[in-house]
Design a protein around this motif. Structure first.
Motif, PDB file in Angstrom:
ATOM      1  N   LEU A  62       3.662   5.755   0.630  1.00 22.11           N
ATOM      2  CA  LEU A  62       3.779   5.807   2.163  1.00 22.11           C
ATOM      3  C   LEU A  62       5.076   6.392   2.090  1.00 22.11           C
ATOM      4  CD1 LEU A  62       1.852   3.021   3.545  1.00 22.11           C
ATOM      5  CD2 LEU A  62       0.943   5.352   3.246  1.00 22.11           C
ATOM      6  N   ASP A  63       5.456   7.104   3.317  1.00 19.81           N
ATOM      7  CA  ASP A  63       6.605   7.199   3.734  1.00 19.81           C
ATOM      8  C   ASP A  63       6.982   6.435   5.278  1.00 19.81           C
ATOM      9  OD1 ASP A  63       9.324   7.898   4.316  1.00 19.81           O
ATOM     10  OD2 ASP A  63       8.810   9.971   4.338  1.00 19.81           O
ATOM     11  N   ASN A  64       6.800   7.365   6.209  1.00 20.61           N
ATOM     12  CA  ASN A  64       7.116   6.729   7.364  1.00 20.61           C
ATOM     13  C   ASN A  64       5.941   5.978   8.186  1.00 20.61           C
ATOM     14  OD1 ASN A  64       9.763   7.473   7.087  1.00 20.61           O
ATOM     15  ND2 ASN A  64       8.967   9.412   7.633  1.00 20.61           N
ATOM     16  N   ALA A  65       6.321   5.039   9.295  1.00 17.15           N
ATOM     17  CA  ALA A  65       5.532   4.256  10.105  1.00 17.15           C
ATOM     18  C   ALA A  65       5.237   5.121  11.321  1.00 17.15           C
ATOM     19  CB  ALA A  65       5.808   2.789  10.278  1.00 17.15           C
ATOM     20  N   GLY A  66       4.309   4.607  12.230  1.00 15.07           N
ATOM     21  CA  GLY A  66       4.101   5.430  13.396  1.00 15.07           C
ATOM     22  C   GLY A  66       2.934   6.699  13.367  1.00 15.07           C
ATOM     23  N   PHE A  67       3.421   7.837  13.734  1.00 15.76           N
ATOM     24  CA  PHE A  67       2.489   8.869  13.481  1.00 15.76           C
ATOM     25  C   PHE A  67       2.165   9.296  12.397  1.00 15.76           C
ATOM     26  CE2 PHE A  67       1.962  13.389  13.767  1.00 15.76           C
ATOM     27  CZ  PHE A  67       0.960  13.403  14.477  1.00 15.76           C
ATOM     28  N   VAL A 102      -5.691   3.654  -2.039  1.00 14.56           N
ATOM     29  CA  VAL A 102      -4.481   2.215  -2.172  1.00 14.56           C
ATOM     30  C   VAL A 102      -3.180   2.802  -1.545  1.00 14.56           C
ATOM     31  CG1 VAL A 102      -3.166   0.778  -3.544  1.00 14.56           C
ATOM     32  CG2 VAL A 102      -5.471   1.644  -4.331  1.00 14.56           C
ATOM     33  N   LEU A 103      -2.799   2.175  -0.465  1.00 15.93           N
ATOM     34  CA  LEU A 103      -1.547   2.730   0.027  1.00 15.93           C
ATOM     35  C   LEU A 103      -0.338   1.876  -0.468  1.00 15.93           C
ATOM     36  CD1 LEU A 103      -2.888   2.498   3.609  1.00 15.93           C
ATOM     37  CD2 LEU A 103      -2.699   4.622   2.278  1.00 15.93           C
ATOM     38  N   HIS A 104       0.782   2.558  -0.520  1.00 15.83           N
ATOM     39  CA  HIS A 104       1.905   1.586  -0.900  1.00 15.83           C
ATOM     40  C   HIS A 104       3.307   1.722  -0.001  1.00 15.83           C
ATOM     41  CE1 HIS A 104       0.392   1.563  -5.217  1.00 15.83           C
ATOM     42  NE2 HIS A 104      -0.283   2.698  -4.770  1.00 15.83           N
ATOM     43  N   PRO A 105       3.301   0.616   0.617  1.00 19.41           N
ATOM     44  CA  PRO A 105       4.506   0.438   1.518  1.00 19.41           C
ATOM     45  C   PRO A 105       5.746   0.098   1.039  1.00 19.41           C
ATOM     46  CG  PRO A 105       2.884  -1.490   1.626  1.00 19.41           C
ATOM     47  CD  PRO A 105       2.792  -0.668   0.589  1.00 19.41           C
ATOM     48  N   LYS A 106       6.774  -0.102   1.845  1.00 23.12           N
ATOM     49  CA  LYS A 106       8.008  -0.893   1.330  1.00 23.12           C
ATOM     50  C   LYS A 106       7.989  -2.199   1.744  1.00 23.12           C
ATOM     51  CE  LYS A 106       9.788   3.385   0.197  1.00 23.12           C
ATOM     52  NZ  LYS A 106       8.442   4.199   0.921  1.00 23.12           N
ATOM     53  N   SER A 107       8.774  -2.783   0.880  1.00 24.17           N
ATOM     54  CA  SER A 107       8.870  -4.394   1.089  1.00 24.17           C
ATOM     55  C   SER A 107       9.823  -4.977   2.089  1.00 24.17           C
ATOM     56  CB  SER A 107       9.156  -5.178  -0.211  1.00 24.17           C
ATOM     57  OG  SER A 107       8.078  -4.784  -1.193  1.00 24.17           O
ATOM     58  N   ILE A 108      10.657  -3.995   2.526  1.00 29.13           N
ATOM     59  CA  ILE A 108      11.868  -4.223   3.401  1.00 29.13           C
ATOM     60  C   ILE A 108      12.131  -3.134   4.146  1.00 29.13           C
ATOM     61  CG2 ILE A 108      13.164  -5.770   1.597  1.00 29.13           C
ATOM     62  CD1 ILE A 108      15.358  -3.577   1.278  1.00 29.13           C
ATOM     63  N   PRO A 109      12.589  -3.522   5.450  1.00 31.90           N
ATOM     64  CA  PRO A 109      13.070  -2.290   6.508  1.00 31.90           C
ATOM     65  C   PRO A 109      13.798  -1.286   5.801  1.00 31.90           C
ATOM     66  CG  PRO A 109      13.235  -4.357   7.546  1.00 31.90           C
ATOM     67  CD  PRO A 109      13.165  -4.798   6.046  1.00 31.90           C
ATOM     68  N   TRP A 110      13.429  -0.079   5.740  1.00 33.68           N
ATOM     69  CA  TRP A 110      14.102   1.091   4.650  1.00 33.68           C
ATOM     70  C   TRP A 110      14.050   2.539   5.505  1.00 33.68           C
ATOM     71  CZ3 TRP A 110      15.866   0.427   0.153  1.00 33.68           C
ATOM     72  CH2 TRP A 110      15.999   1.298  -0.846  1.00 33.68           C
ATOM     73  N   PHE A 111      15.407   3.069   5.070  1.00 37.43           N
ATOM     74  CA  PHE A 111      15.600   4.473   5.727  1.00 37.43           C
ATOM     75  C   PHE A 111      14.974   4.427   7.128  1.00 37.43           C
ATOM     76  CE2 PHE A 111      17.215   6.786   2.282  1.00 37.43           C
ATOM     77  CZ  PHE A 111      17.161   5.904   1.417  1.00 37.43           C
ATOM     78  N   VAL A 112      15.089   3.490   7.998  1.00 35.88           N
ATOM     79  CA  VAL A 112      14.730   3.393   9.439  1.00 35.88           C
ATOM     80  C   VAL A 112      13.186   3.547   9.611  1.00 35.88           C
ATOM     81  CG1 VAL A 112      15.026   4.465  11.811  1.00 35.88           C
ATOM     82  CG2 VAL A 112      16.810   4.905   9.954  1.00 35.88           C
ATOM     83  N   SER A 113      12.616   4.427   9.288  1.00 41.29           N
ATOM     84  CA  SER A 113      11.058   4.680   9.704  1.00 41.29           C
ATOM     85  C   SER A 113      10.038   3.949   8.691  1.00 41.29           C
ATOM     86  CB  SER A 113      11.026   5.915  10.293  1.00 41.29           C
ATOM     87  OG  SER A 113      11.773   6.794   9.793  1.00 41.29           O
ATOM     88  N   ASP A 114      10.490   4.002   7.563  1.00 44.15           N
ATOM     89  CA  ASP A 114       9.550   3.657   6.367  1.00 44.15           C
ATOM     90  C   ASP A 114       8.532   2.354   6.762  1.00 44.15           C
ATOM     91  OD1 ASP A 114      10.951   5.627   5.250  1.00 44.15           O
ATOM     92  OD2 ASP A 114      10.525   4.971   3.300  1.00 44.15           O
ATOM     93  N   VAL A 115       7.181   2.651   6.457  1.00 40.03           N
ATOM     94  CA  VAL A 115       6.214   1.499   6.316  1.00 40.03           C
ATOM     95  C   VAL A 115       6.431   0.389   5.710  1.00 40.03           C
ATOM     96  CG1 VAL A 115       3.753   1.128   6.395  1.00 40.03           C
ATOM     97  CG2 VAL A 115       4.384   3.538   6.859  1.00 40.03           C
ATOM     98  N   VAL A 116       6.574  -0.887   6.471  1.00 42.97           N
ATOM     99  CA  VAL A 116       6.638  -2.057   5.907  1.00 42.97           C
ATOM    100  C   VAL A 116       5.134  -2.517   6.017  1.00 42.97           C
ATOM    101  CG1 VAL A 116       9.015  -2.722   5.933  1.00 42.97           C
ATOM    102  CG2 VAL A 116       7.562  -3.196   7.889  1.00 42.97           C
ATOM    103  N   PRO A 117       4.494  -3.622   5.383  1.00 36.83           N
ATOM    104  CA  PRO A 117       3.217  -4.215   5.628  1.00 36.83           C
ATOM    105  C   PRO A 117       2.789  -4.415   7.142  1.00 36.83           C
ATOM    106  CG  PRO A 117       3.891  -5.171   3.750  1.00 36.83           C
ATOM    107  CD  PRO A 117       5.115  -4.264   4.390  1.00 36.83           C
ATOM    108  N   LYS A 118       3.775  -4.927   7.836  1.00 37.71           N
ATOM    109  CA  LYS A 118       3.517  -5.333   9.189  1.00 37.71           C
ATOM    110  C   LYS A 118       3.068  -3.930  10.104  1.00 37.71           C
ATOM    111  CE  LYS A 118       5.274  -7.939  13.251  1.00 37.71           C
ATOM    112  NZ  LYS A 118       5.431  -6.918  14.181  1.00 37.71           N
ATOM    113  N   ASP A 119       3.770  -2.925   9.712  1.00 35.73           N
ATOM    114  CA  ASP A 119       3.560  -1.748  10.579  1.00 35.73           C
ATOM    115  C   ASP A 119       2.223  -1.256  10.550  1.00 35.73           C
ATOM    116  OD1 ASP A 119       6.362  -1.109  11.334  1.00 35.73           O
ATOM    117  OD2 ASP A 119       6.815  -0.431   9.332  1.00 35.73           O
TER     118      ASP A 119
END
Ligand code: F6P
Ligand code: MG
Length: 492
Positions: A267-272, A294-311
């Motif tokens: 994955l890259d960014n959250a939201g849209f 299988v989706l792969h998110p980031k584990s920490i807030p990253w490059f502003v908009s990247d997806v973390v599991p909570k997103d």
């Protein structure tokens, strides 16, 4: 496991690396400071307030060091967290394994300064270091300074979201009602291929809207980028398009009757963008082009908009009750004294349809989310086999691994100064050749690195208006206007 081709550096004034470090990063840190300041003001608990103030101080200090071209180290952290750092551990140990890797690399780079350091490493270091301020606190451990921004841009992409939800319902209902049974297998395959292409292109352009570039795009610009008209018009901007090969792989596995066929999305960014990734995921499952995603998110807030599991959870929650989500006034609405328009019954119904499908896939285990700290390390994906062997083995199980967005592309190609005609398979190093992984990069270009272009294409684009001309800058590649879809079959 690292490329010998030199990497882009913040010291190169003709590259976007320099502009990023000079103009974009301070704005991003300031946004973080404002956010924590706001949250600290709203907190009741004195310890949360005390720590919040320390975090603000730490962020301000980081911004100062960056803007004054200091070393990438944190030698006065003990004042903030009562930790003593040695010369060899400039990133404080917050208990995560990646800290050692960050520190080792910093040493290898010879204790660099902010304006003379490889772009890729320093940008990752920036986000990781911001994160240590939170991870070492007791009250702010999982706080995401970008969450507010991510959700509010998702809210503002409502026209595109409802348009896609309608398209998704129509498509999936058609696929399930078997209307296509009247088609010949060839017609069916051609239709599948067309839809696959459309879905992947939606997914590609969904990336044009990442928040780290928001420093120069308005919300109106973003909304324009998201509509279907914009997508059609943008097809000519995809300068390399290997989607046909990717479709071939999935279709072949389906026709061979292979029982388990997994597709991974890095994955890259959250939201849209996450929303459109899920549209693609849902489509692949409904069209039986995959049996598991299988989706792969980031584990920490990253490059502003990247997806973390909570997103991921937040997005599903928003769609679980779309009317409430869209009609609860946001802070901006309250400020402007606006009440948002309710969704029409049709729109609410289409969004609920989507939610039910996705929640169903998730519950059935066909849609999984799998974090790994490797994605937020400071190095490129050339290091995958060596530094994350388990993840590497896991990805080999997949039919196709889709890497979304610009940063993933920079990491695949090691953010190195390749000649733009270098074949993609060569530029991705150990993941090219017989790696056992099939790679598909969906990338709107927001940085200098670019590979796999036909001879003369870079020159042609530099000569376009705003393309960089003779300045020595590859400006055309910075704006997100151009895209590449590149494939490498590491299994054949
Ligand atoms: O080049 C601008 C930039 O913010 C880079 O820092 C980063 O590679 C990228 O864009 C982030 O974009 P994406 O979300 O597409 O990876
Ligand atoms: Mg991103």
């Amino acid at each position: 496991y690292d490329t010998k081709t030199p990497q882009y550096s913040t010291g190169d004034k003709t590259s976007f690396a320099y502009i990023s470090a000079r103009d974009r990063w301070p704005v991003i840190i300031t946004g973080g400071i404002d956010d924590v300041h706001r949250a600290t003001g709203a907190a009741q608990d004195p310890e949360t307030q005390r720590e919040g103030k320390k975090i603000v101080e730490g962020l301000a200090k980081l911004k100062y060091e960056l803007q004054h071209d200091r070393h990438l180290r944190w030698d006065r952290v003990e004042e903030t967290w009562k930790l003593v750092l040695t010369r060899d551990s400039p990133m404080p140990d917050d208990g995560e394994r990646d800290v050692a890797g960050y520190n080792k690399e910093l040493k290898q780079l010879g204790n660099p300064k902010w304006f003379n350091v490889p772009w890729l490493y320093s940008e990752c270091y920036l986000y990781r270091r911001m994160n240590t301020l939170f991870s070492m606190s007791s009250k702010w451990k999982n706080y995401d300074i970008f969450a507010r921004q991510k959700m509010s841009t998702f809210r503002s992409s409502r026209p595109a979201v409802t348009e896609l939800a309608a398209r998704y319902k129509e498509l999936v209902t058609q696929l399930e009602s078997g209307t296509s049974e009247t088609q010949s297998p060839e017609e069916r395959e051609a239709a599948d291929k067309l839809l696959f292409t459309e879905m992947c292109e939606i997914c590609l352009w969904g990336n044009a809207t990442d928040l780290s570039l928001l420093t120069n795009l308005s919300y109106e610009d973003i909304q324009k980028l998201q509509g279907s008209e914009a997508r059609k018009a943008s097809e000519k901007n995809i300068i390399v398009n290997d989607l046909a090969q990717a479709f071939e792989v999935l279709n072949k596995a389906k026709k061979a009757g292979k029982k388990e066929r997994r597709v991974d999305i890095i994955l890259d960014n959250a939201g849209f963008e996450l929303f459109v990734d899920l549209i693609l995921a849902g489509y692949l499952l409904s069209a039986d082009l995959a049996t598991e995603i299988v989706l792969h998110p980031k584990s920490i807030p990253w490059f502003v908009s990247d997806v973390v599991p909570k997103d991921f959870g937040d997005l599903l929650n928003a769609l679980a009750n779309p009317q409430a989500f869209y009609t609860t006034p946001s802070d901006d609405d309250k400020h402007a004294g606006k009440t948002p328009e309710p969704l029409s019954d049709k729109e609410a119904d289409e969004l609920s349809f989507l939610f039910q499908r996705w929640a169903g896939f998730h519950a059935e285990g066909q849609l999984a989310i799998r974090p790994n700290r490797f994605w937020t390390e400071g190095g490129s994906y050339w290091r995958l086999p060596k530094t994350a062997p388990e993840l590497y083995e896991d990805l080999k199980e997949s039919e196709l691994v889709i890497f979304k967005g610009d940063l993933n592309y920079r990491k695949l190609t090691a953010d190195a100064m390749w000649d733009p005609t270098t074949p993609f398979a060569e530029a991705i190093g150990p993941l090219g050749g017989k790696s056992g992984i099939r790679t598909l990069a969906l990338r709107t270009s927001k940085a200098d690195v670019i590979v796999g272009l036909p001879a003369g294409k870079d020159e042609e684009l530099r000569a376009t208006e705003g393309g960089g001309g003779d300045s020595g800058c590859r400006k055309w590649a910075w704006s997100g206007k151009w895209a590449v879809i590149q494939f490498c079959d590491g299994k054949s």
